[in-house]
Design an enzyme around this catalytic site. Structure first.
Site, mmCIF file in Angstrom:
data_model
loop_
_atom_site.group_PDB
_atom_site.id
_atom_site.type_symbol
_atom_site.label_atom_id
_atom_site.label_comp_id
_atom_site.label_asym_id
_atom_site.label_seq_id
_atom_site.Cartn_x
_atom_site.Cartn_y
_atom_site.Cartn_z
ATOM 1 N N LYS A 185 19.633 71.568 76.576
ATOM 2 C CA LYS A 185 19.083 71.667 75.212
ATOM 3 C C LYS A 185 18.157 70.479 75.011
ATOM 4 C CE LYS A 185 23.096 73.181 72.576
ATOM 5 N NZ LYS A 185 24.005 72.747 71.487
ATOM 6 N N ASP A 230 28.495 71.472 82.015
ATOM 7 C CA ASP A 230 28.231 72.756 81.362
ATOM 8 C C ASP A 230 26.913 72.729 80.600
ATOM 9 O OD1 ASP A 230 29.175 70.935 79.480
ATOM 10 O OD2 ASP A 230 30.729 72.247 78.675
ATOM 11 N N PHE A 253 24.567 76.268 68.681
ATOM 12 C CA PHE A 253 25.863 75.959 69.276
ATOM 13 C C PHE A 253 26.373 77.184 70.017
ATOM 14 C CE2 PHE A 253 30.297 74.939 69.769
ATOM 15 C CZ PHE A 253 30.233 73.603 70.092
ATOM 16 N N VAL A 254 26.592 77.023 71.297
ATOM 17 C CA VAL A 254 26.967 78.165 72.145
ATOM 18 C C VAL A 254 28.376 77.993 72.703
ATOM 19 C CG1 VAL A 254 24.595 78.743 72.775
ATOM 20 C CG2 VAL A 254 25.842 77.066 74.145
ATOM 21 N N LYS A 307 36.266 69.531 80.479
ATOM 22 C CA LYS A 307 36.727 70.799 81.007
ATOM 23 C C LYS A 307 35.613 71.816 81.167
ATOM 24 C CE LYS A 307 40.715 70.321 78.020
ATOM 25 N NZ LYS A 307 41.350 70.873 76.794
ATOM 26 N N ARG A 351 36.390 79.623 75.622
ATOM 27 C CA ARG A 351 35.994 79.254 76.981
ATOM 28 C C ARG A 351 36.056 80.455 77.923
ATOM 29 N NH1 ARG A 351 35.796 73.537 77.429
ATOM 30 N NH2 ARG A 351 37.308 72.423 76.156
ATOM 31 N N ASP A 394 23.160 67.970 76.349
ATOM 32 C CA ASP A 394 22.802 68.079 74.929
ATOM 33 C C ASP A 394 22.088 66.781 74.519
ATOM 34 O OD1 ASP A 394 22.837 69.141 72.337
ATOM 35 O OD2 ASP A 394 24.802 68.313 71.882
HETATM 36 P P1 IMP Z 1 26.044 65.222 75.243
HETATM 37 O O1 IMP Z 1 26.714 63.935 75.582
HETATM 38 O O2 IMP Z 1 25.569 65.259 73.824
HETATM 39 O O3 IMP Z 1 24.963 65.629 76.215
HETATM 40 O O4 IMP Z 1 27.197 66.273 75.202
HETATM 41 C C1 IMP Z 1 27.559 67.051 76.231
HETATM 42 C C2 IMP Z 1 28.873 67.725 75.888
HETATM 43 O O5 IMP Z 1 28.923 68.181 74.515
HETATM 44 C C3 IMP Z 1 28.984 68.963 76.723
HETATM 45 O O6 IMP Z 1 29.596 68.664 77.940
HETATM 46 C C4 IMP Z 1 29.817 69.862 75.847
HETATM 47 O O7 IMP Z 1 31.181 69.627 76.067
HETATM 48 C C5 IMP Z 1 29.469 69.472 74.441
HETATM 49 N N1 IMP Z 1 28.463 70.411 73.863
HETATM 50 C C6 IMP Z 1 27.183 70.139 73.556
HETATM 51 N N2 IMP Z 1 26.553 71.219 73.057
HETATM 52 C C7 IMP Z 1 27.467 72.208 73.057
HETATM 53 C C8 IMP Z 1 27.419 73.599 72.660
HETATM 54 O O8 IMP Z 1 26.400 74.162 72.220
HETATM 55 N N3 IMP Z 1 28.577 74.292 72.805
HETATM 56 C C9 IMP Z 1 29.723 73.734 73.311
HETATM 57 N N4 IMP Z 1 29.812 72.459 73.685
HETATM 58 C C10 IMP Z 1 28.688 71.699 73.556
HETATM 59 MG MG MG Z 2 31.626 69.161 78.669
#
Ligand code: IMP
Ligand code: MG
Length: 177
Positions: free
Chosen positions: A129, A98, A150-151, A42, A163, A101
Site C-alpha cells: 500500500k 503479508d 483495509f483488507v 501471523k 484470516r 503499509d
Molecule cells: P506497517 O508497519 O504499517 O507496514 O504494518 C504492517 C502490518 O500492519 C501488517 O503486517 C499487517 O499485520 C497490518 N496491516 C496493515 N494494513 C492492513 C490491512 O489492510 N489489513 C490487515 N492488516 C493490515
Molecule cells: Mg503482519
C-alpha cells in the site's frame, strides 16, 4: 463471516498466479545462495506456505513474531515476541510479510537484523500500500499494489478474524464501528 465483506479485491485464482510468479523469480535470483525465508507472523502464514511451494532452490525457513503499537499517538515502536532460531550471519535473508503499509514494521526488522551481519536482506510481500508509507522501505518482491483500504483474508485479519478467507476482501465499514 462472508457477510462482513463488502467486495472481493483479489480472487484466490489471481493470488495463486502472482504467488507462483514471484516464487519462480526468487528461485532464479537466489539460485546457489541458500537463502533463509523469514516469515513475519501471523499474517504471513498462508502466503508463505503457498510461496514456498513455488520455490525450487535449496533454502531454509524461520519465523519471527512481532506486534506494533499503532494507536493515534504512534511511536513506531515494534515489539519482538519471537526471535529467529537460526544464526543468520553471512546468510541471505528474505523477509516474508503479508502487507507493507506504513513500512514501520519492516523498517524496524531490517535494522534489527542488520546488526547480525547477514549477507543481504530482501523483502517479499503479498501486498503493498504505497500511499501509506512512512518509513523508507521498499519491497523487492510484491504480488499486488493495492489502494488505501483495509483488507482481510488469506492470512490478514481484523481483530484476529477473517484470516481463513481464501481471497483478499475489503471489509464493510460498519464492521469497524
Ligand atoms: P506497517 O508497519 O504499517 O507496514 O504494518 C504492517 C502490518 O500492519 C501488517 O503486517 C499487517 O499485520 C497490518 N496491516 C496493515 N494494513 C492492513 C490491512 O489492510 N489489513 C490487515 N492488516 C493490515
Ligand atoms: Mg503482519
Amino acid at each position: 463471516m462472508e457477510r462482513a465483506i463488502e467486495r472481493v479485491l483479489i480472487s484466490a485464482e489471481e493470488i495463486e498466479r502472482h504467488v507462483a510468479e514471484i516464487g519462480k523469480q526468487i528461485s532464479r535470483d537466489f539460485e546457489g545462495k541458500d537463502p533463509i525465508f523469514v516469515g513475519v507472523l501471523k499474517g504471513c502464514f498462508i502466503f508463505m506456505a503457498d510461496l514456498m511451494r513455488h520455490v525450487s532452490i535449496n533454502c531454509s525457513m524461520d519465523f519471527m513474531a512481532v506486534s506494533s503499537y499503532k494507536g493515534t499517538t504512534s511511536t513506531g515502536a515494534v515489539k519482538i515476541n519471537k526471535d529467529l532460531n537460526e544464526d543468520v550471519e553471512g546468510r541471505h535473508l528474505i523477509l516474508v510479510e503479508d502487507i507493507l503499509d506504513s513500512g514501520v514494521t519492516l523498517n524496524y526488522l531490517k535494522n534489527y537484523l542488520m546488526v547480525r551481519h547477514p549477507a543481504s536482506i530482501s523483502i517479499a510481500t503479498l501486498m503493498d500500500k504505497p500511499a501509506r508509507r512512512k518509513a523508507e522501505v521498499y519491497a523487492d518482491y510484491s504480488c499486488f499494489e493495492i489502494p488505501d483500504a483495509f483488507v482481510v483474508g488469506y492470512g490478514l485479519d481484523y481483530n484476529e478474524r477473517y484470516r481463513n478467507l481464501p481471497y483478499i476482501g475489503v471489509l464493510k465499514p460498519e464492521i469497524y464501528s
